[in-house]
Motif scaffolding. Structure first.
Motif, PDB file in Angstrom:
ATOM      1  N   MET A 125      64.046  -8.308  37.308  1.00 55.80           N
ATOM      2  CA  MET A 125      63.276  -9.516  37.553  1.00 55.80           C
ATOM      3  C   MET A 125      64.249 -10.680  37.563  1.00 55.80           C
ATOM      4  O   MET A 125      65.096 -10.782  36.669  1.00 55.80           O
ATOM      5  N   ILE A 126      64.148 -11.544  38.561  1.00 54.05           N
ATOM      6  CA  ILE A 126      65.024 -12.717  38.636  1.00 54.05           C
ATOM      7  C   ILE A 126      64.163 -13.949  38.414  1.00 54.05           C
ATOM      8  O   ILE A 126      63.136 -14.129  39.064  1.00 54.05           O
ATOM      9  N   ILE A 127      64.579 -14.774  37.459  1.00 51.76           N
ATOM     10  CA  ILE A 127      63.844 -16.000  37.156  1.00 51.76           C
ATOM     11  C   ILE A 127      64.726 -17.165  37.565  1.00 51.76           C
ATOM     12  O   ILE A 127      65.863 -17.274  37.108  1.00 51.76           O
ATOM     13  N   GLY A 128      64.213 -18.045  38.427  1.00 50.63           N
ATOM     14  CA  GLY A 128      65.009 -19.209  38.819  1.00 50.63           C
ATOM     15  C   GLY A 128      65.034 -19.351  40.323  1.00 50.63           C
ATOM     16  O   GLY A 128      64.808 -18.394  41.058  1.00 50.63           O
ATOM     17  N   ASN A 129      65.349 -20.568  40.775  1.00 52.19           N
ATOM     18  CA  ASN A 129      65.227 -20.846  42.198  1.00 52.19           C
ATOM     19  C   ASN A 129      66.427 -21.615  42.742  1.00 52.19           C
ATOM     20  O   ASN A 129      66.321 -22.309  43.733  1.00 52.19           O
ATOM     21  N   GLY A 130      67.575 -21.502  42.058  1.00 53.79           N
ATOM     22  CA  GLY A 130      68.765 -22.216  42.533  1.00 53.79           C
ATOM     23  C   GLY A 130      69.626 -21.324  43.411  1.00 53.79           C
ATOM     24  O   GLY A 130      69.214 -20.258  43.860  1.00 53.79           O
ATOM     25  N   GLY A 131      70.851 -21.772  43.627  1.00 52.65           N
ATOM     26  CA  GLY A 131      71.769 -21.072  44.514  1.00 52.65           C
ATOM     27  C   GLY A 131      72.072 -19.652  44.087  1.00 52.65           C
ATOM     28  O   GLY A 131      72.128 -18.735  44.905  1.00 52.65           O
ATOM     29  N   ILE A 132      72.264 -19.435  42.786  1.00 47.10           N
ATOM     30  CA  ILE A 132      72.642 -18.095  42.329  1.00 47.10           C
ATOM     31  C   ILE A 132      71.488 -17.120  42.495  1.00 47.10           C
ATOM     32  O   ILE A 132      71.668 -15.987  42.939  1.00 47.10           O
ATOM     33  N   ALA A 133      70.270 -17.567  42.192  1.00 46.80           N
ATOM     34  CA  ALA A 133      69.097 -16.707  42.391  1.00 46.80           C
ATOM     35  C   ALA A 133      68.984 -16.321  43.876  1.00 46.80           C
ATOM     36  O   ALA A 133      68.784 -15.152  44.215  1.00 46.80           O
ATOM     37  N   LEU A 134      69.158 -17.309  44.753  1.00 44.04           N
ATOM     38  CA  LEU A 134      69.071 -17.040  46.194  1.00 44.04           C
ATOM     39  C   LEU A 134      70.076 -15.981  46.627  1.00 44.04           C
ATOM     40  O   LEU A 134      69.755 -15.063  47.371  1.00 44.04           O
ATOM     41  N   GLU A 135      71.314 -16.123  46.148  1.00 46.05           N
ATOM     42  CA  GLU A 135      72.361 -15.188  46.542  1.00 46.05           C
ATOM     43  C   GLU A 135      72.078 -13.782  46.021  1.00 46.05           C
ATOM     44  O   GLU A 135      72.237 -12.801  46.728  1.00 46.05           O
ATOM     45  N   LEU A 136      71.678 -13.717  44.752  1.00 48.40           N
ATOM     46  CA  LEU A 136      71.414 -12.415  44.135  1.00 48.40           C
ATOM     47  C   LEU A 136      70.354 -11.655  44.906  1.00 48.40           C
ATOM     48  O   LEU A 136      70.505 -10.475  45.202  1.00 48.40           O
ATOM     49  N   VAL A 137      69.269 -12.340  45.179  1.00 45.10           N
ATOM     50  CA  VAL A 137      68.143 -11.700  45.832  1.00 45.10           C
ATOM     51  C   VAL A 137      68.562 -11.092  47.159  1.00 45.10           C
ATOM     52  O   VAL A 137      68.154  -9.997  47.528  1.00 45.10           O
ATOM     53  N   TYR A 138      69.428 -11.801  47.862  1.00 44.79           N
ATOM     54  CA  TYR A 138      69.848 -11.307  49.167  1.00 44.79           C
ATOM     55  C   TYR A 138      70.830 -10.141  49.049  1.00 44.79           C
ATOM     56  O   TYR A 138      70.827  -9.226  49.866  1.00 44.79           O
ATOM     57  N   GLU A 139      71.668 -10.175  48.021  1.00 45.10           N
ATOM     58  CA  GLU A 139      72.755  -9.197  47.941  1.00 45.10           C
ATOM     59  C   GLU A 139      72.353  -7.870  47.300  1.00 45.10           C
ATOM     60  O   GLU A 139      73.017  -6.866  47.508  1.00 45.10           O
ATOM     61  N   ILE A 140      71.299  -7.880  46.490  1.00 46.82           N
ATOM     62  CA  ILE A 140      70.966  -6.660  45.741  1.00 46.82           C
ATOM     63  C   ILE A 140      70.315  -5.620  46.644  1.00 46.82           C
ATOM     64  O   ILE A 140      69.394  -5.914  47.381  1.00 46.82           O
ATOM     65  N   GLU A 141      70.815  -4.391  46.549  1.00 45.41           N
ATOM     66  CA  GLU A 141      70.227  -3.305  47.331  1.00 45.41           C
ATOM     67  C   GLU A 141      69.840  -2.163  46.408  1.00 45.41           C
ATOM     68  O   GLU A 141      70.401  -1.993  45.333  1.00 45.41           O
ATOM     69  N   GLY A 142      68.908  -1.355  46.856  1.00 48.23           N
ATOM     70  CA  GLY A 142      68.576  -0.129  46.131  1.00 48.23           C
ATOM     71  C   GLY A 142      67.892  -0.355  44.797  1.00 48.23           C
ATOM     72  O   GLY A 142      67.944   0.472  43.910  1.00 48.23           O
ATOM     73  N   CYS A 143      67.262  -1.493  44.656  1.00 49.71           N
ATOM     74  CA  CYS A 143      66.635  -1.817  43.377  1.00 49.71           C
ATOM     75  C   CYS A 143      65.467  -2.737  43.684  1.00 49.71           C
ATOM     76  O   CYS A 143      65.589  -3.634  44.515  1.00 49.71           O
ATOM     77  N   GLU A 144      64.315  -2.493  43.046  1.00 45.99           N
ATOM     78  CA  GLU A 144      63.191  -3.402  43.267  1.00 45.99           C
ATOM     79  C   GLU A 144      63.492  -4.732  42.593  1.00 45.99           C
ATOM     80  O   GLU A 144      64.015  -4.766  41.475  1.00 45.99           O
TER      81      GLU A 144
END
Length: 476
Positions: A125-144
């Protein structure tokens, strides 16, 4: 008191505290002007080899005695300074302290820790809406990924709803396999000696991440699919339960939403190490939680016995020469709050680009003050400009790109080609005040000039963004 009992004393004309971008930039810049010089917390060999007049001390600050012009470090030494620059950055705001399943990400060390955890994860689960959250969400694969944001749209620090929509469509499309080669200055934390870091110190400090921080990190979870993201908007974390507590309370958690049709609310059969209850009353289980909810200036080590003026955001207030309210003490980067009357198209944001500009300018001001010279405000504070990458798009933010502080007295002009570019211009009284450029638009220099020279563009009207008109020819 016997003379011999005193701790060893070193006197640097200039002392810089902090090994992040602001600190290193400040150190390098001062050392070009002056002879003798100390830095705290640094991968030292790199700096010492390049600048023989820099001495690096790897130790945290225990106390600042501003009246005595002296700093005490954890190793028992005292460092007397003529001028001091505090560049100790900021700490991640954790949604809750001391929970082993909550990871704060803001720096290179925590990104690596995160990658270790991710290899075993089925859902995060990712909490937050800044630059790092944006990057993480895009880069993570193979995981809900369940992404909880408190706003209506993603990335609201940087984008309005239109740009968010443009980017979200990219999240849903499959990611192309080919990685584009990145050419950009890298900030490395060369040869950090991991063993010497206690868990405590590793947990809250480290240099903030530049825009390529996830390069070279293989962010893959355990499952063999590319991207599964569910965004929960307009909500925050209400409560976090560990597995045992959750079981005793007999609460029910939701499964990962599979599609966007109204699926019947069923309970999740899987047992998770940690559960998050959102203010929207929804509960999800996951392997761990990433707290990417911004930062707070790291001022605590310097407060005791010193009467600093602080900004509303908790930073050390600095004037237009990066000077704090205490004599001979300067500050730069995330730890400080700009308290001068800013240019109409500049604002402070805790971004690595500004840390570098502030570190460089603080060094200039310290050197000038020592040499009895005056120095002008650095040009980089005339116009806010930040270049980064989100979802593999080049993103350029200029001036009051989100109409910050302009009230309702402004208008927006847009040009958008789905999957290719998104251009937004903020206009006030016929003048360009800010812009967001996503994609390879080649307009940043032209727009930068238009914002800086405040030319009246009313006569162009809507044609200003007409793709058939070559703006650069007009305004070069």
């Amino acid at each position: 008191m016997m003379e011999a009992a005193r701790p060893p004393l070193t006197a640097g004309k200039f002392v810089v505290v902090g090994g992040g971008i602001a600190g290193v930039t400040c150190a390098e810049q001062v050392s070009k002007v002056l002879e003798e010089f100390d830095v705290e917390e640094q991968p030292n060999t790199m700096l010492e080899n390049r600048f023989p007049n820099i001495k690096v001390i790897e130790s945290g600050v225990k106390q600042l005695k501003s009246k005595e012009h002296c700093i005490l470090t954890g190793d028992g030494s005292q460092h007397v300074y003529k001028k001091l620059c505090l560049c100790a950055g900021a700490k991640p705001k954790l949604i809750c302290e001391g929970n082993p399943y909550v990871l704060g990400i803001r720096d290179t060390d925590s990104a690596q820790e995160f990658q270790k955890q991710l290899t075993k994860a089925k859902r995060i689960m990712i909490i937050g809406n800044g630059g790092i959250a944006l990057e993480l969400v895009y880069e993570i694969e193979g995981c809900e990924v369940i992404w909880a944001i408190k706003d209506k749209a993603i990335g609201n620090t940087f984008f309005d709803a239109g740009a968010a929509e443009f980017l979200t469509s990219k999240l849903i499309d499959e990611k192309p396999e080919a990685k584009i080669a990145h050419k950009r200055t890298r900030y490395t934390t060369e040869g950090r000696k991991k063993e010497r870091q206690t868990k405590g110190s590793a947990g809250n400090m480290g240099s903030a991440l530049g825009p390529d921080w996830h390069e070279g990190l293989n962010l893959k979870g355990t499952k063999e699919f590319s991207r599964k993201i569910h965004i929960e908007t307009m909500c925050e974390v209400k409560k976090i339960y560990l597995q045992e507590e959750f079981r005793i309370l007999r609460k029910k958690s939701l499964p990962f939403p599979r599609d966007h049709h109204n699926q019947p609310v069923t309970t999740d059969k899987e047992v998770w190490p940690v559960y998050v209850e959102l203010t929207s009353e929804k509960i999800y289980g996951c392997d761990f939680i990433v707290s990417a909810t911004g930062v707070t200036p790291n001022i605590e080590p310097f407060l005791c016995g010193n009467n600093f003026d602080l900004g509303e955001d908790g930073g050390l207030k600095v004037d237009d020469h990066m000077h704090t309210s205490l004599s001979d003490i300067y500050a730069a980067g995330d730890i400080c709050t700009a308290s001068w009357q800013p240019s109409p198209v500049w604002q402070q944001m805790r971004l690595w680009t500004q840390a570098r500009q502030m570190g460089w300018y603080a060094a200039k001001c310290m050197a000038a003050a020592t040499l009895g010279q005056s120095t002008d405000m650095d040009f980089s504070f005339e116009l806010f400009a930040h270049i980064t990458k989100f979802f593999n798009y080049k993103v350029v933010l200029l001036g009051k790109y989100n109409a910050q502080g302009l009230g309702s007295d402004h208008e927006l002009m847009l040009r958008c080609t789905k999957g290719q570019e998104y251009i937004k211009v903020v206009m006030q009284n016929g003048r360009m005040m800010g812009a967001v450029l996503i994609g390879e638009t080649d307009l940043e220099e032209t727009f930068e000039n238009l914002i800086l020279n405040q030319m009246d563009l009313s006569s162009y009207g809507e044609d200003l963004l007409d793709p058939n008109i070559d703006l650069e020819d007009y305004f070069d």
